[in-house]
Design an enzyme around this catalytic site. Sequence first.
Site, PDB file in Angstrom:
ATOM      1  N   ASN A   7       0.871  -1.183   0.000  1.00 37.07           N
ATOM      2  CA  ASN A   7       0.000   0.000   0.000  1.00 37.07           C
ATOM      3  C   ASN A   7       0.902   1.225   0.000  1.00 37.07           C
ATOM      4  OD1 ASN A   7      -1.813   2.019   0.447  1.00 37.07           O
ATOM      5  ND2 ASN A   7      -2.441   1.359   2.493  1.00 37.07           N
ATOM      6  N   TRP A   8       1.033   1.827  -1.179  1.00 39.79           N
ATOM      7  CA  TRP A   8       1.970   2.955  -1.307  1.00 39.79           C
ATOM      8  C   TRP A   8       1.382   4.268  -0.780  1.00 39.79           C
ATOM      9  CZ3 TRP A   8       4.038   1.747  -6.961  1.00 39.79           C
ATOM     10  CH2 TRP A   8       4.861   0.616  -6.890  1.00 39.79           C
ATOM     11  N   LYS A   9       0.142   4.224  -0.350  1.00 39.71           N
ATOM     12  CA  LYS A   9      -0.509   5.408   0.227  1.00 39.71           C
ATOM     13  C   LYS A   9      -0.244   6.637  -0.659  1.00 39.71           C
ATOM     14  CE  LYS A   9      -0.278   3.316   4.802  1.00 39.71           C
ATOM     15  NZ  LYS A   9      -0.197   3.504   6.232  1.00 39.71           N
ATOM     16  N   HIS A  91      -9.745   1.446   5.130  1.00 35.19           N
ATOM     17  CA  HIS A  91      -8.461   1.702   5.803  1.00 35.19           C
ATOM     18  C   HIS A  91      -8.685   2.718   6.930  1.00 35.19           C
ATOM     19  CE1 HIS A  91      -4.328   2.760   6.598  1.00 35.19           C
ATOM     20  NE2 HIS A  91      -3.965   1.675   5.917  1.00 35.19           N
ATOM     21  N   GLU A 160      -5.363  -4.474  10.982  1.00 36.03           N
ATOM     22  CA  GLU A 160      -4.355  -3.433  11.161  1.00 36.03           C
ATOM     23  C   GLU A 160      -4.675  -2.647  12.433  1.00 36.03           C
ATOM     24  OE1 GLU A 160      -2.357  -2.232   7.185  1.00 36.03           O
ATOM     25  OE2 GLU A 160      -4.137  -1.011   7.400  1.00 36.03           O
ATOM     26  N   GLY A 166       2.642   2.737  11.211  1.00 34.19           N
ATOM     27  CA  GLY A 166       3.634   3.819  11.094  1.00 34.19           C
ATOM     28  C   GLY A 166       4.417   4.093  12.356  1.00 34.19           C
ATOM     29  N   SER A 203       3.330  -1.526  10.676  1.00 36.83           N
ATOM     30  CA  SER A 203       4.781  -1.586  10.930  1.00 36.83           C
ATOM     31  C   SER A 203       5.402  -2.931  10.575  1.00 36.83           C
ATOM     32  CB  SER A 203       5.085  -1.207  12.388  1.00 36.83           C
ATOM     33  OG  SER A 203       4.765   0.144  12.603  1.00 36.83           O
TER      34      SER A 203
HETATM   35  P1  13P Z   1       2.917   0.868   7.803  1.00 31.62           P
HETATM   36  O1  13P Z   1       3.435  -0.440   7.249  1.00 31.62           O
HETATM   37  O2  13P Z   1       3.632   2.061   7.249  1.00 31.62           O
HETATM   38  O3  13P Z   1       2.875   0.849   9.301  1.00 31.62           O
HETATM   39  O4  13P Z   1       1.420   1.017   7.291  1.00 31.62           O
HETATM   40  C1  13P Z   1       0.540  -0.030   7.472  1.00 31.62           C
HETATM   41  C2  13P Z   1      -0.663   0.251   6.686  1.00 31.62           C
HETATM   42  O5  13P Z   1      -1.443   1.129   7.024  1.00 31.62           O
HETATM   43  C3  13P Z   1      -0.878  -0.540   5.460  1.00 31.62           C
HETATM   44  O6  13P Z   1      -2.159  -0.359   4.962  1.00 31.62           O
END
Ligand code: 13P
Length: 238
Positions: A7-9, A91, A160, A166, A203
């Site tokens: 997930n590159w957000k 999400h 999650e 994060g 994370s």
């Molecule tokens: P991180 O891996 O940066 O903690 O993010 C997790 C996430 O929200 C994936 O959708």
Amino acid sequence: MKLYIANWKTYLNLNQEIALAKKFAYETNSANQVVICPSFVSLYPINEILKNSPIVLGAQNCAPITSGPLTGEVSAVSLSELDCKYCIIGHSERRQNFSESNDIILKKLELLSDQNITPILCIGESLIDHESNRILETLKYQLDIVEQVKKLKKLIIAYEPIWAIGTEVAAEPEYVEKIFSYIESLMLKTKSKISYTLVYGGSVNEHTAKELKKIGQLGGFLIGKASTDINKFLKIID
Ligand code: 13P
């Protein structure tokens, strides 16, 4: 075989996403299923890049309607035309920042099912839920909508915990194992026959993944920041 969903957000711009997709297509040679979910603008060029690779394309979100006046959204029909096989919904960053309700997420589940796109439904408790022992009721509330979708055949459930996203600190494997068992018990109670896979997100990096892979029910990972670096991503798979 495990599922590794990147997930590159909103970490990268268009050119960076295209460059990274090329690296993924070239360097990912894995027996596992890799899914990359770039931003909407990159879906078209990245679909072209992935055409001869085993990597599959996913989206980070979809509109709760098929067509109509909803500025800034992209429909599940368009995602299907772009060859998206997966789509992240619910999400926590969207639930929190865009006030996405269960009703909206249910609409998205329905529309994705209509298009044969596998939804990646994110669920997870906040730190407040966690500390006030409202973990199970939060997860149950977020999962309850699944039963209402008649056509839903296949689902990825991404657990999650918001407090782990994060932070560089993932949930402990024993803890995730208990949560997975609880999710399994909820899914057993649903009347519909949905085939589902449990993945963990929050994370995930090369160190945390090593421990988390010991979880028996783990079907894969949903990876944020670490998935924007090809070397880190490959280390997670290895
Ligand atoms: P991180 O891996 O940066 O903690 O993010 C997790 C996430 O929200 C994936 O959708």
